[in-house]
Design a protein around this motif. Structure first.
Motif, PDB file in Angstrom:
ATOM      1  N   ASN A 134       0.480  -1.397   0.072  1.00 47.09           N
ATOM      2  CA  ASN A 134      -0.243  -0.287   0.113  1.00 47.09           C
ATOM      3  C   ASN A 134       0.762   1.572   0.078  1.00 47.09           C
ATOM      4  O   ASN A 134       0.168   2.049   0.611  1.00 47.09           O
ATOM      5  CB  ASN A 134      -0.857   0.215   1.246  1.00 47.09           C
ATOM      6  N   ARG A 135       1.949   1.051   0.103  1.00 50.00           N
ATOM      7  CA  ARG A 135       2.653   2.114  -0.287  1.00 50.00           C
ATOM      8  C   ARG A 135       2.598   3.483  -1.765  1.00 50.00           C
ATOM      9  O   ARG A 135       2.156   2.773  -2.912  1.00 50.00           O
ATOM     10  CB  ARG A 135       3.933   1.655  -1.140  1.00 50.00           C
ATOM     11  N   VAL A 136       3.065   4.516  -1.275  1.00 47.83           N
ATOM     12  CA  VAL A 136       1.766   5.482  -2.200  1.00 47.83           C
ATOM     13  C   VAL A 136       3.356   6.744  -2.815  1.00 47.83           C
ATOM     14  O   VAL A 136       3.909   7.205  -1.742  1.00 47.83           O
ATOM     15  CB  VAL A 136       0.863   6.325  -2.243  1.00 47.83           C
ATOM     16  N   ASP A 137       3.706   6.091  -3.321  1.00 44.59           N
ATOM     17  CA  ASP A 137       5.009   7.414  -4.051  1.00 44.59           C
ATOM     18  C   ASP A 137       4.154   8.236  -5.528  1.00 44.59           C
ATOM     19  O   ASP A 137       4.704   8.025  -6.699  1.00 44.59           O
ATOM     20  CB  ASP A 137       6.228   6.473  -4.684  1.00 44.59           C
ATOM     21  N   PRO A 138       4.206   9.594  -4.346  1.00 45.15           N
ATOM     22  CA  PRO A 138       3.752  10.474  -5.199  1.00 45.15           C
ATOM     23  C   PRO A 138       4.483  10.994  -6.743  1.00 45.15           C
ATOM     24  O   PRO A 138       3.772  11.272  -7.735  1.00 45.15           O
ATOM     25  CB  PRO A 138       4.049  11.324  -4.595  1.00 45.15           C
ATOM     26  N   SER A 139       5.954  11.063  -6.626  1.00 44.75           N
ATOM     27  CA  SER A 139       6.526  10.595  -7.994  1.00 44.75           C
ATOM     28  C   SER A 139       6.377   9.943  -9.146  1.00 44.75           C
ATOM     29  O   SER A 139       6.119  10.247  -9.706  1.00 44.75           O
ATOM     30  CB  SER A 139       7.652  10.417  -7.138  1.00 44.75           C
TER      31      SER A 139
END
Length: 69
Positions: free
Chosen positions: A61-66
């Motif tokens: 569930n990790r979200v990386d905005p980049s």
């Protein structure tokens, strides 16, 4: 990389304060009902989460905005 939040070789029961980091009892119950959230075991009326399953769920569930651009 996020360090593991949960001990891989430990079992967590509802009510364990460590579970509050991902959601309260009500939120975890909603996820179980909707078959969402981390994997769990139902042992009679007890709900058990394995630390390794919790860590896998957190990583998934990790979200990386980049990466959203």
């Amino acid at each position: 990389m996020l360090p593991q939040l949960f001990e891989n070789d430990r079992n967590y029961l509802l009510g364990d304060p460590e579970l509050e980091i991902i959601g309260d009892r009500e939120k975890l119950a909603q996820w179980r009902h909707r078959m969402k959230g981390p994997a769990f075991y139902r042992l009679g009326r007890k709900i058990v989460y394995r630390g390794s399953d919790l860590n896998e769920w957190v990583a998934a569930n990790r979200v990386d905005p980049s990466e959203q651009a």
